[in-house]
Motif scaffolding. Structure first.
Motif, short mmCIF file in Angstrom:
data_model
loop_
_atom_site.label_atom_id
_atom_site.label_comp_id
_atom_site.label_asym_id
_atom_site.label_seq_id
_atom_site.Cartn_x
_atom_site.Cartn_y
_atom_site.Cartn_z
N HIS A 95 0.84 -1.20 0.00
CA HIS A 95 0.00 0.00 0.00
C HIS A 95 0.87 1.24 0.00
O HIS A 95 1.56 1.53 0.96
CB HIS A 95 -0.90 0.02 1.24
CG HIS A 95 -1.72 -1.22 1.36
ND1 HIS A 95 -2.74 -1.51 0.50
CD2 HIS A 95 -1.64 -2.25 2.22
CE1 HIS A 95 -3.27 -2.67 0.83
NE2 HIS A 95 -2.63 -3.15 1.88
N VAL A 96 0.80 1.96 -1.11
CA VAL A 96 1.65 3.14 -1.24
C VAL A 96 1.19 4.26 -0.32
O VAL A 96 2.01 5.02 0.21
CB VAL A 96 1.61 3.61 -2.71
CG1 VAL A 96 2.42 4.86 -2.90
CG2 VAL A 96 2.15 2.52 -3.60
N VAL B 235 8.45 0.54 -10.65
CA VAL B 235 7.04 0.43 -10.31
C VAL B 235 6.75 1.22 -9.03
O VAL B 235 5.76 1.96 -8.95
CB VAL B 235 6.63 -1.04 -10.17
CG1 VAL B 235 5.24 -1.16 -9.58
CG2 VAL B 235 6.68 -1.74 -11.50
N ARG C 46 4.22 4.38 -8.77
CA ARG C 46 3.06 4.30 -7.88
C ARG C 46 3.04 5.49 -6.92
O ARG C 46 1.99 6.12 -6.71
CB ARG C 46 3.10 3.01 -7.08
CG ARG C 46 2.67 1.80 -7.89
CD ARG C 46 3.02 0.52 -7.19
NE ARG C 46 2.21 0.32 -6.01
CZ ARG C 46 2.49 -0.55 -5.05
NH1 ARG C 46 3.58 -1.27 -5.14
NH2 ARG C 46 1.70 -0.70 -4.03
N ASN D 46 2.10 8.58 -8.93
CA ASN D 46 0.67 8.58 -9.24
C ASN D 46 -0.16 8.90 -8.02
O ASN D 46 -1.14 9.65 -8.08
CB ASN D 46 0.24 7.20 -9.79
CG ASN D 46 0.74 6.98 -11.19
OD1 ASN D 46 1.20 7.91 -11.83
ND2 ASN D 46 0.67 5.75 -11.65
N TYR D 47 0.24 8.33 -6.89
CA TYR D 47 -0.50 8.60 -5.65
C TYR D 47 -0.50 10.08 -5.33
O TYR D 47 -1.53 10.66 -4.97
CB TYR D 47 0.11 7.80 -4.50
CG TYR D 47 -0.65 7.95 -3.21
CD1 TYR D 47 -0.30 8.94 -2.30
CD2 TYR D 47 -1.75 7.14 -2.93
CE1 TYR D 47 -1.02 9.10 -1.13
CE2 TYR D 47 -2.46 7.29 -1.76
CZ TYR D 47 -2.09 8.27 -0.87
OH TYR D 47 -2.80 8.44 0.29
N ILE E 294 -2.80 11.91 -7.73
CA ILE E 294 -4.22 11.68 -7.43
C ILE E 294 -4.63 12.41 -6.17
O ILE E 294 -5.69 13.05 -6.11
CB ILE E 294 -4.49 10.17 -7.29
CG1 ILE E 294 -4.43 9.55 -8.68
CG2 ILE E 294 -5.85 9.93 -6.66
CD1 ILE E 294 -4.70 8.09 -8.69
N PRO F 67 -6.42 4.49 -11.60
CA PRO F 67 -5.51 3.35 -11.77
C PRO F 67 -5.27 2.71 -10.41
O PRO F 67 -5.19 3.39 -9.40
CB PRO F 67 -4.24 3.99 -12.32
CG PRO F 67 -4.36 5.44 -12.01
CD PRO F 67 -5.80 5.76 -11.93
N SER F 68 -5.20 1.40 -10.38
CA SER F 68 -5.03 0.73 -9.09
C SER F 68 -3.62 1.01 -8.60
O SER F 68 -2.65 0.76 -9.29
CB SER F 68 -5.26 -0.76 -9.25
OG SER F 68 -4.33 -1.28 -10.15
N LEU F 69 -3.52 1.55 -7.41
CA LEU F 69 -2.21 1.88 -6.87
C LEU F 69 -1.67 0.77 -6.00
O LEU F 69 -0.50 0.72 -5.72
CB LEU F 69 -2.30 3.17 -6.06
CG LEU F 69 -2.59 4.40 -6.90
CD1 LEU F 69 -2.93 5.58 -6.02
CD2 LEU F 69 -1.41 4.74 -7.77
N ASP F 70 -2.58 -0.07 -5.57
CA ASP F 70 -2.14 -1.17 -4.72
C ASP F 70 -1.91 -2.38 -5.59
O ASP F 70 -2.82 -2.88 -6.23
CB ASP F 70 -3.18 -1.46 -3.65
CG ASP F 70 -3.22 -0.35 -2.62
OD1 ASP F 70 -4.21 -0.25 -1.88
OD2 ASP F 70 -2.25 0.43 -2.58
N ILE F 71 -0.68 -2.82 -5.60
CA ILE F 71 -0.32 -3.95 -6.45
C ILE F 71 0.05 -5.13 -5.58
O ILE F 71 0.75 -4.97 -4.59
CB ILE F 71 0.86 -3.56 -7.37
CG1 ILE F 71 0.47 -2.37 -8.22
CG2 ILE F 71 1.30 -4.72 -8.22
CD1 ILE F 71 1.50 -1.99 -9.24
N GLN G 187 3.77 -7.99 -8.96
CA GLN G 187 5.12 -7.41 -9.10
C GLN G 187 6.07 -8.49 -9.61
O GLN G 187 6.90 -8.23 -10.49
CB GLN G 187 5.59 -6.89 -7.74
CG GLN G 187 6.98 -6.28 -7.76
CD GLN G 187 7.03 -4.99 -8.55
OE1 GLN G 187 6.45 -3.98 -8.17
NE2 GLN G 187 7.72 -5.02 -9.67
N ILE H 216 5.48 -8.87 -13.27
CA ILE H 216 6.07 -7.78 -14.05
C ILE H 216 7.58 -7.97 -14.15
O ILE H 216 8.18 -7.81 -15.22
CB ILE H 216 5.75 -6.40 -13.42
CG1 ILE H 216 4.24 -6.19 -13.37
CG2 ILE H 216 6.42 -5.29 -14.18
CD1 ILE H 216 3.84 -4.92 -12.67
#
Lengths: 176, 123
Positions: A25-26, A160, A164, A167-168, A171, B4-8, B13, B16
């Motif tokens: 969770h970012v 990644v 993320r 982006n967070y 947003i 966009p889904s931020l929780d991956i 991962q 990817i």
């Protein structure tokens, strides 16, 4: 004073390259450390990995260039050992200059070891030495490849993570 | 608008990363394939030329010099070398195919899950 964010951790890699911590969770991370220090440190980590990758790529090129030299030498010595009569060759004296030579049956060959040192070996020993060098070079190449694979994984995870977090922040700024 | 889904998930991962590694490996394999194909063609040409030319003694390349030897020796050496290289070629081709399949499977999965938030194309 900015705190060091735990973005990497020791790994089981034989060369002790740290691995990137993966965050589920970012949002929590940004809340805990703040977006800017997070981005800054992630970027630093990313450039370190990229630098290491470039280094390994360079040493891989060097190793790959060494291999044909050793295989050529090995081929020649094995051929010399296998023939029973004298060998006639055309060899390169310099760029664009080739000349003929007759190699009589000799019990030994001289191998260039580097650092202006050349040693004479009987055929068998020369072949053993060359095979050993070839083995060493190949295993060095293999471990470099392993490290490159490991690095690629860390770099991808880092990228990644970076996107993320970014982006967070975008947003959450839009949300405000 | 779908955010966009931020929780991956960890496993995504890993997927990817796997795709990224396969991509890198595929480039290597393609490069080696090209070199190997050229070598096999060169050896085949050499063998063809040898059969046409009625020489009793020919020079073949050993290491970095040209060694004079009889036609039969040259023929057998070249044939052995060509067969070895051909086997390597087949092995490389098989490897390329396997990694291509895996990459396609991963691509389908990742695009299905992440849609436009992920880009898996060569730039």
């Amino acid at each position: 004073m900015s705190q060091t964010i735990p973005l990497s951790q020791p790994s089981s890699n034989p060369r002790k390259i740290p691995s990137v911590v993966f965050f589920e969770h970012v949002g929590e991370l940004v809340a805990q450390y703040g977006a800017d220090p997070l981005l800054k440190q992630l970027n630093e980590l990313y450039s370190k990995y990229k630098f290491m990758e470039a280094q390994l790529q360079r040493s891989k090129q060097v190793l790959r260039a060494k291999l044909p030299d050793i295989t050529n030498a090995l081929e020649m010595v094995e051929y010399l050992q296998s023939t029973q009569e004298e060998v006639k060759v055309d060899f390169q004296l310099s760029d664009c200059v080739w000349t003929k030579a007759e190699i009589p049956q000799t019990p030994s060959v001289a191998l260039w070891l580097g650092a202006n040192v050349m040693l004479e070996y009987p055929h068998e020993e020369a072949i053993d030495l060359l095979r050993k060098n070839l083995g060493n070079a190949e295993s060095a190449l293999e471990s470099t490849n392993e490290d490159l694979k490991f690095l690629k994984e860390q770099i991808t995870t880092c990228e990644v993570n970076l996107s993320r977090v970014y982006n967070y922040t975008v947003i959450s700024r839009q949300g405000k | 608008m779908a955010a966009p889904s931020l929780d991956i998930l960890k496993e995504d991962q890993v997927r990817i990363n796997k795709y990224s590694y396969l991509n890198m490996q595929n480039h290597e394999v393609q490069r080696e394939l090209k070199i190997n194909e050229e070598k096999v063609n060169a050896l085949q040409d050499a063998l063809d030329e040898l059969e046409i030319a009625m020489e009793s003694e020919v020079r073949i390349m050993i290491g970095e010099s040209f060694v004079l030897c009889s036609e039969e020796n040259a023929l057998s050496r070249l044939e052995k070398l060509r067969d070895v290289k051909k086997e390597e070629l087949n092995r490389l081709r098989a490897q390329a195919e396997i990694s291509q399949k895996e990459m396609n499977a991963l691509k389908t999965y990742l695009y299905a899950k992440f849609g436009s938030s992920i880009n898996l194309e060569e730039d």
